[in-house]
Scaffold this motif. Structure first.
Motif, mmCIF file in Angstrom:
data_model
loop_
_atom_site.group_PDB
_atom_site.id
_atom_site.type_symbol
_atom_site.label_atom_id
_atom_site.label_comp_id
_atom_site.label_asym_id
_atom_site.label_seq_id
_atom_site.Cartn_x
_atom_site.Cartn_y
_atom_site.Cartn_z
ATOM 1 N N GLY A 90 40.515 21.552 -78.420
ATOM 2 C CA GLY A 90 40.097 21.164 -79.769
ATOM 3 C C GLY A 90 40.563 22.132 -80.843
ATOM 4 O O GLY A 90 40.488 21.838 -82.034
ATOM 5 N N LEU A 91 41.046 23.291 -80.442
ATOM 6 C CA LEU A 91 41.495 24.303 -81.406
ATOM 7 C C LEU A 91 42.987 24.221 -81.708
ATOM 8 O O LEU A 91 43.504 25.021 -82.487
ATOM 9 C CB LEU A 91 41.160 25.706 -80.893
ATOM 10 N N THR A 92 43.677 23.255 -81.091
ATOM 11 C CA THR A 92 45.114 23.127 -81.327
ATOM 12 C C THR A 92 45.388 23.007 -82.828
ATOM 13 O O THR A 92 44.805 22.186 -83.515
ATOM 14 C CB THR A 92 45.671 21.881 -80.595
ATOM 15 N N GLY A 93 46.275 23.840 -83.320
ATOM 16 C CA GLY A 93 46.652 23.830 -84.731
ATOM 17 C C GLY A 93 45.795 24.701 -85.634
ATOM 18 O O GLY A 93 46.192 25.010 -86.752
ATOM 19 N N TRP A 94 44.634 25.102 -85.160
ATOM 20 C CA TRP A 94 43.741 25.886 -86.017
ATOM 21 C C TRP A 94 44.253 27.298 -86.267
ATOM 22 O O TRP A 94 43.793 27.968 -87.192
ATOM 23 C CB TRP A 94 42.325 25.915 -85.444
ATOM 24 N N HIS A 95 45.212 27.752 -85.476
ATOM 25 C CA HIS A 95 45.781 29.073 -85.757
ATOM 26 C C HIS A 95 46.464 29.081 -87.119
ATOM 27 O O HIS A 95 46.501 30.112 -87.790
ATOM 28 C CB HIS A 95 46.749 29.503 -84.642
ATOM 29 N N THR A 96 46.962 27.925 -87.562
ATOM 30 C CA THR A 96 47.575 27.848 -88.896
ATOM 31 C C THR A 96 46.531 28.124 -89.976
ATOM 32 O O THR A 96 46.805 28.854 -90.935
ATOM 33 C CB THR A 96 48.228 26.467 -89.111
ATOM 34 N N ALA A 97 45.342 27.576 -89.809
ATOM 35 C CA ALA A 97 44.269 27.842 -90.772
ATOM 36 C C ALA A 97 43.913 29.324 -90.772
ATOM 37 O O ALA A 97 43.745 29.936 -91.836
ATOM 38 C CB ALA A 97 43.035 27.002 -90.448
ATOM 39 N N ALA A 98 43.827 29.915 -89.585
ATOM 40 C CA ALA A 98 43.507 31.345 -89.495
ATOM 41 C C ALA A 98 44.579 32.196 -90.174
ATOM 42 O O ALA A 98 44.267 33.154 -90.900
ATOM 43 C CB ALA A 98 43.348 31.752 -88.031
ATOM 44 N N ILE A 99 45.832 31.838 -89.957
ATOM 45 C CA ILE A 99 46.937 32.571 -90.587
ATOM 46 C C ILE A 99 46.865 32.427 -92.102
ATOM 47 O O ILE A 99 47.014 33.411 -92.842
ATOM 48 C CB ILE A 99 48.295 32.070 -90.044
ATOM 49 N N ASN A 100 46.646 31.209 -92.587
ATOM 50 C CA ASN A 100 46.573 30.996 -94.038
ATOM 51 C C ASN A 100 45.412 31.762 -94.670
ATOM 52 O O ASN A 100 45.545 32.331 -95.752
ATOM 53 C CB ASN A 100 46.454 29.503 -94.349
ATOM 54 N N ILE A 101 44.291 31.798 -93.987
ATOM 55 C CA ILE A 101 43.121 32.517 -94.509
ATOM 56 C C ILE A 101 43.373 34.023 -94.503
ATOM 57 O O ILE A 101 43.106 34.716 -95.490
ATOM 58 C CB ILE A 101 41.855 32.132 -93.713
ATOM 59 N N PHE A 102 43.937 34.531 -93.412
ATOM 60 C CA PHE A 102 44.246 35.962 -93.348
ATOM 61 C C PHE A 102 45.309 36.341 -94.382
ATOM 62 O O PHE A 102 45.196 37.370 -95.054
ATOM 63 C CB PHE A 102 44.706 36.342 -91.933
ATOM 64 N N GLY A 103 46.328 35.503 -94.527
ATOM 65 C CA GLY A 103 47.359 35.757 -95.543
ATOM 66 C C GLY A 103 46.782 35.747 -96.948
ATOM 67 O O GLY A 103 47.195 36.532 -97.810
ATOM 68 N N SER A 104 45.815 34.863 -97.199
ATOM 69 C CA SER A 104 45.147 34.831 -98.507
ATOM 70 C C SER A 104 44.377 36.117 -98.752
ATOM 71 O O SER A 104 44.349 36.639 -99.876
ATOM 72 C CB SER A 104 44.200 33.629 -98.588
ATOM 73 N N PHE A 105 43.758 36.648 -97.707
ATOM 74 C CA PHE A 105 43.046 37.921 -97.825
ATOM 75 C C PHE A 105 44.024 39.045 -98.175
ATOM 76 O O PHE A 105 43.766 39.859 -99.072
ATOM 77 C CB PHE A 105 42.318 38.246 -96.515
ATOM 78 N N ILE A 106 45.172 39.082 -97.493
ATOM 79 C CA ILE A 106 46.179 40.115 -97.762
ATOM 80 C C ILE A 106 46.674 40.001 -99.203
ATOM 81 O O ILE A 106 46.745 40.998 -99.928
ATOM 82 C CB ILE A 106 47.361 40.009 -96.773
ATOM 83 N N LEU A 107 47.019 38.779 -99.631
ATOM 84 C CA LEU A 107 47.532 38.594 -100.989
ATOM 85 C C LEU A 107 46.465 38.913 -102.034
ATOM 86 O O LEU A 107 46.761 39.507 -103.073
ATOM 87 C CB LEU A 107 48.067 37.173 -101.161
#
Length: 192
Positions: A90-107
């Motif tokens: 059920g988590l397939t693809g959710w790594h993209t959301a995690a990456i986008n959220i972490f990248g938003s934190f960095i930016l």
């Protein structure tokens, strides 16, 4: 031959962006941001020498390579872990959301960090140079995060009839990304 033509085209496009610092705020380029930061630092009119422009492009490129490789590796690891444990399907693809959220934190953290001129700053000055901002923000975060994959994931979910999952995924990306950027910005402001 074609590679050289592409590089020349990129150089000419960037040269026009760097040479004209009076752009509207709705079309701010990386070059304009750099020129704007330089003006704040040294009072210059914002013109950038060709050597500085090339160094900026190299910094953006280096950051982009690091960001793209990081995203690729995280995707590979997440896909492998999910494939090995069917309970996680059920988590397939959710790594993209995690990456986008972490990248938003960095930016967000970068946005909350002051810009300094490393050549004249005191040793205890806190902040980052305009070129480091380009490398980390435009380069790394620009290639690490991915709106296009997020969009295709949503379309795939909708086409599969997974409407609730699509809405949850879109909400997590958008609300999570904005919250992470806000948290990163405020964290940087408090630390510096």
């Amino acid at each position: 031959g074609n590679v050289i033509l592409v590089l020349l085209a990129v150089l000419l496009i960037n040269a026009s962006a760097f040479a004209s610092p009076r752009q509207s705020s709705s079309s701010i380029s990386a070059g304009y941001l750099y020129a704007k930061e330089q003006k704040k630092i040294d009072g210059s009119r914002g013109g950038i020498k060709l050597t500085d422009m090339i160094a900026d492009m190299a910094a953006v490129g280096a950051g982009a390579v690091a960001g793209a490789i990081s995203r690729y590796q995280i995707g590979n690891i997440a896909t492998r872990i999910i494939a090995e444990d069917k309970r996680l399907s059920g988590l397939t693809g959710w790594h993209t959301a995690a990456i986008n959220i972490f990248g938003s934190f960095i930016l967000g953290s970068l946005a909350g960090t002051p810009t300094i001129d490393a050549s004249t700053a005191k040793p205890d000055a806190k902040g980052i140079s305009p070129r480091m901002r380009l490398m980390a923000g435009v380069g790394f975060c620009g290639s690490f995060t991915t709106f296009s994959t997020f969009s295709v994931d949503i379309v795939g979910m909708l086409n599969s009839g997974k409407f609730v999952r699509a809405i949850t995924y879109a909400t997590a990306n958008n609300v999570g990304g904005i919250a992470a950027a806000f948290a990163g910005f405020n964290m940087a402001k408090r630390m510096i």
